[in-house]
Design an enzyme around this catalytic site. Sequence first.
Site, mmCIF file in Angstrom:
data_model
loop_
_atom_site.group_PDB
_atom_site.id
_atom_site.type_symbol
_atom_site.label_atom_id
_atom_site.label_comp_id
_atom_site.label_asym_id
_atom_site.label_seq_id
_atom_site.Cartn_x
_atom_site.Cartn_y
_atom_site.Cartn_z
ATOM 1 N N VAL A 1 0.637 -5.098 2.896
ATOM 2 C CA VAL A 1 -0.602 -5.743 3.327
ATOM 3 C C VAL A 1 -0.402 -7.248 3.224
ATOM 4 O O VAL A 1 0.046 -7.742 2.192
ATOM 5 C CB VAL A 1 -1.787 -5.325 2.432
ATOM 6 C CG1 VAL A 1 -3.083 -5.926 2.961
ATOM 7 C CG2 VAL A 1 -1.895 -3.810 2.352
ATOM 8 N N GLY B 1 0.835 -1.200 0.000
ATOM 9 C CA GLY B 1 0.000 0.000 0.000
ATOM 10 C C GLY B 1 0.861 1.238 0.000
ATOM 11 O O GLY B 1 2.073 1.157 -0.160
ATOM 12 N N ASP C 1 -12.682 9.559 -1.674
ATOM 13 C CA ASP C 1 -11.816 8.806 -2.589
ATOM 14 C C ASP C 1 -12.589 7.648 -3.215
ATOM 15 O O ASP C 1 -12.095 6.534 -3.324
ATOM 16 C CB ASP C 1 -10.567 8.309 -1.861
ATOM 17 C CG ASP C 1 -9.444 7.930 -2.832
ATOM 18 O OD1 ASP C 1 -9.548 8.292 -4.021
ATOM 19 O OD2 ASP C 1 -8.482 7.285 -2.402
#
Lengths: 371, 346
Positions: free
Chosen positions: A26, A21, A134
């Site tokens: 992750v 990320g 977003d």
Amino acid sequence: MGSGETNGAGRYIKGVTLGEGTFGVVFKAIDRVTNRTVAVKKIRLGKYKEGVNVTALREIKLLKELQDPNIIELIDVYPHKRNLHLVFEYMESDLEAVIRDRNIVLSPADIKSYMQMTLKGLAVCHKKWVLHRDMKPNNLLLGSDGQLKLADFGLARIFGSPDRKFTHQVFALWYRAPELLFGSKFYGPGVDIWAAGCIFAELILRRPFLQGSSDIDQLGKIFGAFGTPRESQWPDMTSLPDYVEYQYSPPQPFRSLFPMASEDCIDLLQRLFTYDPRSRISAQQALEHRYFLTEPVPTKPHLLRRPPPRSEGPPELQSPAEPFVFSPPNKARRVQLFGGDIRTAGEANRESNPQDFRDQGTPGDTIMAPM
Amino acid sequence: MADFITSTHRKKWILSPQDLIKNCQAANQRAVEALQKYGATRVECQPDGTLAYPGAPIQGDSGQGSLPEPLTVAEELLVRRFYEQKIQQVSAAFSFPYKIQATAILYFKRFYQKWSVMEHDPKHIMLTCIYLSCKVEEFHVSAEELGKGIQQDPQVVLKNELTVLQASVSMYFELIVYTPYRSVDGFIYDLEELKLAAQFIVDSMMLTDAPLLFPPGQLALAALCTANREEPKVDFDRYLQNMPGRQRQRHSYAELMGVLDSIDLLVKDTNQPVEADVRRIDRKLKYCRNPGLQDEGKGKRERKVKQKQKRASHDIPMVNALDNSPLDLNEMHGVKRRQSEGDVML
């Protein structure tokens, strides 16, 4: 107190890395307490100059308050070895992968289902005074049960305080509402709604709907499709900080933009793409729109066709940072039809020095090719 | 920040008085035990969430006599109150928005529901709470700025951040807190609306006989009362019940209510004049004030009528009609529309 077997890092059995990320790795893991598969986002605290990353903190504080089937669940947060770990429910895929996967046919009922879940998630956010800021297909994750969930609240903010200025530098360009492109600092849930409209259009067209290359070009693309807004349509427009006059271009009939869409579908799209944010439909109103009440009924989430689960391993999972055009060439040509040849008219010039352009007062035909 | 009903604040952080006592006693007790065991109450939270007691373990009972005396629960409370005040002072010195100090105080309070001030230095925790509050409330101040402003090492501010944040230790990362300031705004906003509504009613009251009949205080109360009845905001009856006693008035509550009702009735029963009527009556007025105008006026009027017919327009603004006359709208109360009197002057 302290980390035991079922606490902190000891609670999770680490699995494969899923991807990288913006601020850390992750990885997949198994929660020993619930036996659930989870995704753990590791956030580096290494630099330690400003302590816990503000983006991470935003995501944590908001997700702790937002619990809904259509919003990603933040299961746990724990520090371990100078990293902060955010534990999320594991999601198999995302909407971008669905749109991109040419093997998946999206029926009107499927699209309705995805839009319903998206708007449900948004309605919950807005009801709790949270702007997502977003919204885009790859932030809409899909679980193995087909449920769509809003994720990535790193740009999200609480709204509703009077006189609170926000930055307009939010959303990926293609999903940015016109008020943001005109530099508005006092905006509301309408920005998420506009983006939801873009996602809706993208589901129908199977390519990003309005692919601008700069703020100004993005507005050009918007106006090319829906016509230059008149003041009667959007009275506050001219007082926005970065307002510039665009040469008038007439709206395309919605029918020609979305030839295959039903009447109800077009009506809802029109309400999502309303210029004046004050009269733009709300998430809740959109959910009550007749589009969702008429045939075909939305496909049940577990019956939605999903792309093959993410292959496990880092290389494939790195999501492209650059905008990626998914459409085959013939589709791209169709964009050009209603997009005009804006891109050829001194594009580089405009991008390198947008201020000059603004100072000209009425930028005429060199900027906006007639649509 | 508005949905308190579903918030973690409501779910987890509205405690009972018993909880407060229990939590403080437990923290105090733990610190006392640490003191006996390690010779110091200080606790350090490691980045991985484990705890460390930097004091050296005491062997046997030998050291017991020389141990410092621990704080009592009551003393701890006093210390916490002191630092809560400090949070307000520091925030004021930085002129942070009031929300920052309120959030910081709540973080501080929550933190010491889990810990004793003997375990974590309240002075440091206080700074970290302010820093964290700035971050969460999106009022960005760097640790360095904050440290500099109060002559403290910024590392001290940062050092405890995770400790304060940490899940399972103190706040479970529940960072959105609700403070009464916004609620005060909300209630005042309600009252502002009431005020506007009442002013609107006073506007129409002023066009009735009421100002000649009643003292202003009663008119105001009546207006507020009516506005509140239309959209109830406050328990006005109770307010009014207390009023006669408070103001040594001659009226009883019942009398006051009677008065207010009659004001209300009066306002409702007064018809406001319509423009056409006023214009007609004004004309009448002009002539009866100065009958000499009548003959002169007749000729003028006929011309006017002819013009009017030509243009088929009768748009004489009311302001003009009233311009030359001392007529005051307030005198016009009670004018009922009468249909047949129109052409009296002709």
